[in-house]
Design an enzyme around this catalytic site. Structure first.
Site, PDB file in Angstrom:
ATOM      1  N   GLU A 131     -42.876 -44.754 -21.133  1.00  0.00           N
ATOM      2  CA  GLU A 131     -44.253 -44.693 -20.646  1.00  0.00           C
ATOM      3  C   GLU A 131     -43.982 -44.234 -19.100  1.00  0.00           C
ATOM      4  OE1 GLU A 131     -47.581 -44.266 -20.579  1.00  0.00           O
ATOM      5  OE2 GLU A 131     -47.441 -45.518 -21.950  1.00  0.00           O
ATOM      6  N   ILE A 138     -49.559 -45.025 -15.020  1.00  0.00           N
ATOM      7  CA  ILE A 138     -50.737 -44.549 -15.793  1.00  0.00           C
ATOM      8  C   ILE A 138     -50.160 -44.844 -17.126  1.00  0.00           C
ATOM      9  CG2 ILE A 138     -52.469 -42.954 -16.470  1.00  0.00           C
ATOM     10  CD1 ILE A 138     -52.252 -41.948 -13.552  1.00  0.00           C
ATOM     11  N   LYS A 207     -43.095 -33.161 -17.215  1.00  0.00           N
ATOM     12  CA  LYS A 207     -44.203 -34.151 -17.778  1.00  0.00           C
ATOM     13  C   LYS A 207     -45.216 -33.409 -18.605  1.00  0.00           C
ATOM     14  CE  LYS A 207     -43.491 -36.677 -13.309  1.00  0.00           C
ATOM     15  NZ  LYS A 207     -44.030 -36.997 -12.178  1.00  0.00           N
ATOM     16  N   GLY A 304     -43.313 -44.867  -7.490  1.00  0.00           N
ATOM     17  CA  GLY A 304     -43.262 -45.860  -6.464  1.00  0.00           C
ATOM     18  C   GLY A 304     -42.388 -46.925  -7.434  1.00  0.00           C
TER      19      GLY A 304
END
Length: 438
Positions: A131, A138, A207, A304
């Site tokens: 994930e 998200i 991605k 982050g």
């Protein structure tokens, strides 16, 4: 309560250290939620002496991630090192070969050999969760892999790189140059010392390749993506976009067509009043269009320590809740052996049109010649605006906005214009997207 789930963490940077801290702080809560304790029994990193702000004294240390994957007494191997080759690749393969579950945030590794790893995991009955590899916190992977089962997805697109979104936001709001905003992003830790991977679109492309496979059931095709970064976006482009009612975002877009799948990463103009245009700073956003649900937009922190660690923790919790012998969710949404070969779509008309900026010498007939070059290539213009660049220069700016047309037609028209003698700078071409619902 079931036996503890034993995990090993390879990589103790910002994300790895955050994960260790969160697992320690939330141990009781996680045990209740998952029905079993989650225990860190092994870690691996390059520098054992570094102070990471977490207590590792009771955890077995490995200098080699590959050795940990091969020998540690663990149930789940968590790979947070990054990189498509070397220790990350070798250790994930070693863990899967042992039948260990794997959690990774490594989009580069998945984009390069995700299908191979999925085959290994499925043959061993292991889970491979990732994930955190796309859009940070998200939950877009879970949405495509599980929640949208039964939907036929037609398009996936979004802002998937916080560094680029931060730079473009600062350019617009502060009127700063690309170079100045990049230096600021580096100073704040949003951009690497060598920012090429981010600003030239490679990170977004990795991605997007993963999302494309999940959305359309095809094999991963990271090398089949049209790629353009933001390094050539000027403050003049930002201002022109604003005047026309648009904002510029770096988007990754994948859509299903009658001839195949189209994948592209490039700066894009989106209407100022669209929701995705309001996504600023390091925030990410992913939109999914499907036949049953319709349109879905997910917005949240894309990077982050805490955001990425949260996504990794969610993957670990899913494994903790799973039970031996239970039906596994296919790693890439469909069993790896059933993924269709990737077929690149034929060039088609781009519904949103194009923005074209030309800096030309202030000569008679230039405006008419530009319009003729467009018409010769079958391009219909929505608007054409001419602006002087200032009293101290002998050049002017011509801004064109086209109706729907093909990339090939636009490039041919621009090449024809470049063959003339009146250009005073390199032409700028930016696609326009008009989201259906956002």
């Amino acid at each position: 309560m079931a036996d503890a789930l034993k995990i090993g963490i390879a990589g103790l940077g910002t994300v790895g250290s955050s994960l260790v801290r969160i697992l320690g702080e939330r141990a009781n809560e996680l045990a209740r939620t998952c029905g079993r304790p989650i225990t860190i029994t092994a870690v691996s990193a390059r520098d054992k002496s570094r102070d990471r702000g977490v207590d590792l004294s009771a955890i077995q240390w490995f200098d080699s991630a590959v050795e940990m994957a091969n020998t540690a007494d663990i149930d789940v191997f968590v790979e947070l090192m990054g990189g498509a080759e070397g220790a990350a690749d070798q250790s994930v393969r070693a863990a899967l070969s042992r039948g260990l579950h794997v959690v990774t945030a490594n989009k580069a590794l998945l984009a390069r050999c995700g299908v191979e790893l999925a085959v290994m995991a499925e043959e061993k009955g292991a889970l491979l969760n990732y994930e955190a590899a796309v859009a940070g916190g998200i939950p877009v992977i879970k949405a495509l892999r599980e929640s949208l089962t039964g939907n036929t997805v037609s398009r996936v697109y979004g802002i998937m790189n916080g560094t680029c979104n931060y730079i473009l936001t600062r350019m617009e709001k502060e009127g700063l140059s690309f170079e100045a905003c990049l230096k600021e992003a580096q100073h704040l830790g949003y951009a690497e010392a060598d920012p090429t991977f981010d600003i030239e679109g490679n990170d977004t492309a990795h991605k997007l390749a993963i999302l494309t496979t999940l959305a359309f059931g095809t094999q991963i095709a990271a090398d089949e993506i049209y790629l353009e970064g933001i390094s050539n976006i000027s403050i003049e482009d930002i201002q022109a976009a604003a005047d026309l009612g648009y904002r510029i975002k770096l988007l990754g877009v994948a859509l299903r067509t009658d001839t195949g799948i189209e994948q592209r990463v490039h700066p894009t103009m989106v209407p100022h009043d669209s929701v995705i245009a309001q996504v600023d700073g390091v925030t990410n956003a992913v939109a999914i269009e499907s036949d049953i649900l319709g349109e879905l937009l997910m917005v949240g922190p894309g990077a982050g320590g805490n955001a990425t660690a949260s996504a990794v923790l969610g993957d670990i919790a899913d494994i903790a809740k799973s039970r031996p012998g239970a039906q596994r969710v296919p790693v890439l949404g469909n069993p790896a052996s059933t993924l269709a070969p990737y077929t690149q779509a034929q060039m088609q008309s781009h519904e949103g049109g194009y923005f074209i900026r030309l800096t030309v010498l202030d000569r008679a007939g230039v405006f008419a010649d530009v319009a003729t070059r467009m018409a010769d290539n079958g391009i219909s213009l929505e608007s054409i605006v001419q602006r002087a660049k200032g009293s101290e220069t002998d050049s002017k700016t011509i801004i064109l906005v086209t109706h729907a047309t093909t990339e090939q037609s636009v490039r041919q028209a621009v090449d024809a214009i470049k063959s003339g003698t009146y250009l005073a700078g390199e032409p700028q071409v930016i696609r326009i997207e008009r989201p259906k619902a956002f």
